[in-house]
Motif scaffolding. Structure first.
Motif, PDB file in Angstrom:
ATOM      1  N   GLY A 148      25.153 -26.913 -33.888  1.00  0.00           N
ATOM      2  CA  GLY A 148      25.590 -28.315 -34.027  1.00  0.00           C
ATOM      3  C   GLY A 148      24.421 -29.273 -33.867  1.00  0.00           C
ATOM      4  N   LEU A 149      23.508 -28.926 -32.937  1.00  0.00           N
ATOM      5  CA  LEU A 149      22.326 -29.772 -32.719  1.00  0.00           C
ATOM      6  C   LEU A 149      21.430 -29.770 -33.961  1.00  0.00           C
ATOM      7  N   LEU A 150      21.257 -28.583 -34.562  1.00  0.00           N
ATOM      8  CA  LEU A 150      20.452 -28.499 -35.789  1.00  0.00           C
ATOM      9  C   LEU A 150      21.108 -29.313 -36.906  1.00  0.00           C
ATOM     10  N   LEU A 151      22.438 -29.184 -37.022  1.00  0.00           N
ATOM     11  CA  LEU A 151      23.155 -29.937 -38.063  1.00  0.00           C
ATOM     12  C   LEU A 151      23.013 -31.437 -37.828  1.00  0.00           C
ATOM     13  N   ALA A 152      23.057 -31.839 -36.531  1.00  0.00           N
ATOM     14  CA  ALA A 152      22.988 -33.268 -36.196  1.00  0.00           C
ATOM     15  C   ALA A 152      21.707 -33.886 -36.756  1.00  0.00           C
ATOM     16  N   THR A 153      20.595 -33.127 -36.671  1.00  0.00           N
ATOM     17  CA  THR A 153      19.314 -33.677 -37.122  1.00  0.00           C
ATOM     18  C   THR A 153      19.312 -33.904 -38.635  1.00  0.00           C
ATOM     19  N   GLY A 154      20.259 -33.257 -39.343  1.00  0.00           N
ATOM     20  CA  GLY A 154      20.271 -33.399 -40.808  1.00  0.00           C
ATOM     21  C   GLY A 154      21.448 -34.194 -41.334  1.00  0.00           C
ATOM     22  N   SER A 155      22.263 -34.805 -40.456  1.00  0.00           N
ATOM     23  CA  SER A 155      23.465 -35.498 -40.960  1.00  0.00           C
ATOM     24  C   SER A 155      23.086 -36.543 -42.008  1.00  0.00           C
ATOM     25  N   THR A 156      23.787 -36.497 -43.136  1.00  0.00           N
ATOM     26  CA  THR A 156      23.493 -37.447 -44.217  1.00  0.00           C
ATOM     27  C   THR A 156      24.062 -38.834 -43.900  1.00  0.00           C
ATOM     28  N   ALA A 157      24.771 -38.963 -42.748  1.00  0.00           N
ATOM     29  CA  ALA A 157      25.369 -40.258 -42.391  1.00  0.00           C
ATOM     30  C   ALA A 157      24.375 -41.185 -41.691  1.00  0.00           C
ATOM     31  N   GLY A 158      23.115 -40.747 -41.494  1.00  0.00           N
ATOM     32  CA  GLY A 158      22.080 -41.632 -40.968  1.00  0.00           C
ATOM     33  C   GLY A 158      21.878 -41.525 -39.462  1.00  0.00           C
ATOM     34  N   PRO A 159      20.924 -42.371 -38.947  1.00  0.00           N
ATOM     35  CA  PRO A 159      20.464 -42.179 -37.558  1.00  0.00           C
ATOM     36  C   PRO A 159      21.538 -42.388 -36.494  1.00  0.00           C
ATOM     37  N   ILE A 160      22.493 -43.296 -36.700  1.00  0.00           N
ATOM     38  CA  ILE A 160      23.505 -43.520 -35.647  1.00  0.00           C
ATOM     39  C   ILE A 160      24.337 -42.254 -35.470  1.00  0.00           C
ATOM     40  N   ALA A 161      24.719 -41.632 -36.584  1.00  0.00           N
ATOM     41  CA  ALA A 161      25.500 -40.392 -36.522  1.00  0.00           C
ATOM     42  C   ALA A 161      24.629 -39.256 -35.990  1.00  0.00           C
ATOM     43  N   ARG A 162      23.350 -39.214 -36.417  1.00  0.00           N
ATOM     44  CA  ARG A 162      22.475 -38.124 -35.956  1.00  0.00           C
ATOM     45  C   ARG A 162      22.329 -38.155 -34.443  1.00  0.00           C
ATOM     46  N   VAL A 163      22.082 -39.374 -33.898  1.00  0.00           N
ATOM     47  CA  VAL A 163      21.885 -39.467 -32.443  1.00  0.00           C
ATOM     48  C   VAL A 163      23.212 -39.215 -31.714  1.00  0.00           C
ATOM     49  N   GLY A 164      24.323 -39.719 -32.260  1.00  0.00           N
ATOM     50  CA  GLY A 164      25.638 -39.515 -31.628  1.00  0.00           C
ATOM     51  C   GLY A 164      25.985 -38.042 -31.527  1.00  0.00           C
ATOM     52  N   PHE A 165      25.869 -37.300 -32.653  1.00  0.00           N
ATOM     53  CA  PHE A 165      26.190 -35.868 -32.638  1.00  0.00           C
ATOM     54  C   PHE A 165      25.139 -35.092 -31.831  1.00  0.00           C
ATOM     55  N   GLY A 166      23.868 -35.542 -31.930  1.00  0.00           N
ATOM     56  CA  GLY A 166      22.789 -34.871 -31.177  1.00  0.00           C
ATOM     57  C   GLY A 166      23.040 -34.992 -29.675  1.00  0.00           C
ATOM     58  N   ALA A 167      23.428 -36.200 -29.216  1.00  0.00           N
ATOM     59  CA  ALA A 167      23.690 -36.413 -27.780  1.00  0.00           C
ATOM     60  C   ALA A 167      24.903 -35.586 -27.350  1.00  0.00           C
ATOM     61  N   LEU A 168      25.902 -35.485 -28.224  1.00  0.00           N
ATOM     62  CA  LEU A 168      27.075 -34.646 -27.911  1.00  0.00           C
ATOM     63  C   LEU A 168      26.638 -33.194 -27.741  1.00  0.00           C
ATOM     64  N   ALA A 169      25.790 -32.718 -28.659  1.00  0.00           N
ATOM     65  CA  ALA A 169      25.356 -31.306 -28.600  1.00  0.00           C
ATOM     66  C   ALA A 169      24.604 -31.032 -27.304  1.00  0.00           C
ATOM     67  N   VAL A 170      23.651 -31.924 -26.962  1.00  0.00           N
ATOM     68  CA  VAL A 170      22.830 -31.692 -25.763  1.00  0.00           C
ATOM     69  C   VAL A 170      23.730 -31.730 -24.514  1.00  0.00           C
ATOM     70  N   THR A 171      24.676 -32.695 -24.471  1.00  0.00           N
ATOM     71  CA  THR A 171      25.564 -32.810 -23.304  1.00  0.00           C
ATOM     72  C   THR A 171      26.463 -31.573 -23.214  1.00  0.00           C
ATOM     73  N   TRP A 172      26.974 -31.121 -24.358  1.00  0.00           N
ATOM     74  CA  TRP A 172      27.863 -29.937 -24.387  1.00  0.00           C
ATOM     75  C   TRP A 172      27.122 -28.703 -23.877  1.00  0.00           C
ATOM     76  N   LEU A 173      25.867 -28.528 -24.339  1.00  0.00           N
ATOM     77  CA  LEU A 173      25.075 -27.367 -23.911  1.00  0.00           C
ATOM     78  C   LEU A 173      24.812 -27.437 -22.399  1.00  0.00           C
ATOM     79  N   ALA A 174      24.460 -28.649 -21.908  1.00  0.00           N
ATOM     80  CA  ALA A 174      24.107 -28.795 -20.489  1.00  0.00           C
ATOM     81  C   ALA A 174      25.332 -28.593 -19.600  1.00  0.00           C
ATOM     82  N   VAL A 175      26.449 -29.222 -19.963  1.00  0.00           N
ATOM     83  CA  VAL A 175      27.659 -29.166 -19.135  1.00  0.00           C
ATOM     84  C   VAL A 175      28.221 -27.726 -19.102  1.00  0.00           C
ATOM     85  N   THR A 176      28.210 -27.052 -20.262  1.00  0.00           N
ATOM     86  CA  THR A 176      28.748 -25.686 -20.316  1.00  0.00           C
ATOM     87  C   THR A 176      27.837 -24.735 -19.534  1.00  0.00           C
TER      88      THR A 176
END
Ligand code: HEM
Length: 206
Positions: free
Chosen positions: A96-124
């Motif tokens: 998901g983190l790799l996909l986030a860096t390539g989202s075609t929806a632009g930087p707001i979506a990339r950072v939003g999904f990227g932050a979700l991925a990092v938080t999900w990995l850390a919390v789990t």
């Protein structure tokens, strides 16, 4: 909450989770349908398929870990489902983190999904560490946070049609939902946990 209300809430969460997991697994079939821009993500091949398969598995397993009866009567099964859930979150989240860096929806979506991925990995990872350390109350609390984040896959797919009904352009709604699908879930988990004080492990014989 009464026992009946908890059962209904659990049933609704399980049903939504299994529905979205089934949708995610459909990517493993040939000719899968995808919303606009998803297959155009430059990381989609192979990471979209790795992500959908494994994050979908975490989504399908998560609700069963909160059944007190399963934990108490089948502790080995709880542990095996838990290990599979953690593996699926860590691998599906990394994809998901790799996909986030390539989202075609632009930087707001990339950072939003990227932050979700990092938080999900850390919390789990925290939830897993607490289980290994046999700090079970903390383990349960971190797992509640982890599943609140896994559930972002459900909230995202509930908010997208709501955005369309409210008349928002797909891309504007998608960028906002890259954040809205998980930040309120995590806040709701924190509010729930704040009302249930942490129980420190009791010394043996206490
Ligand atoms: C919680 C952490 C998660 C992160 C960080 C994440 C991240 C992403 C990203 C970045 C994309 C590509 C979006 C784009 O290119 O704009 C994506 C797509 C997708 N994700 Fe996740 N995801 C997560 C959880 C889940 C879960 C739990 C599932 C399983 C049910 C899931 C299923 C999917 C599916 C099926 C797609 C393809 C898009 C679609 O058909 O709607 N994701 N994810």
């Amino acid at each position: 909450m009464t026992t009946n209300q908890s059962r209904i809430a659990w049933g609704a969460v399980a049903l939504l989770s299994l529905g979205v997991a089934g949708y995610a697994w459909h990517y493993l079939l040939p000719g899968a349908f995808a919303p606009p821009g998803i297959k155009e993500n430059p990381r989609a091949y192979p990471w979209l398929f790795v992500h959908a398969g494994l994050a979908g598995t975490a989504m399908a397993l998560g609700p069963f870990q909160f059944l007190p009866r399963l934990r108490l009567t089948r502790p080995r099964l709880h542990r095996w489902i838990g290990r599979t859930y953690v593996f699926a979150c860590l691998t599906g989240g990394s994809a998901g983190l790799l996909l986030a860096t390539g989202s075609t929806a632009g930087p707001i979506a990339r950072v939003g999904f990227g932050a979700l991925a990092v938080t999900w990995l850390a919390v789990t990872s925290m939830a897993w560490r607490m289980a290994l350390a046999r700090r079970f109350d903390e383990h349960r609390r971190w797992m509640i946070r982890s599943f609140a984040l896994t559930f972002a896959a459900v909230t995202l797919r509930l908010y997208l049609p709501i955005g369309a009904v409210l008349g928002f352009q797909f891309l504007d709604a998608y960028r906002a939902i890259a954040w809205l699908c998980w930040v309120p879930n995590l806040l709701a988990a924190e509010l729930y946990l704040a009302r249930r004080p942490f129980r420190a492990p009791q010394p043996a014989g206490a």
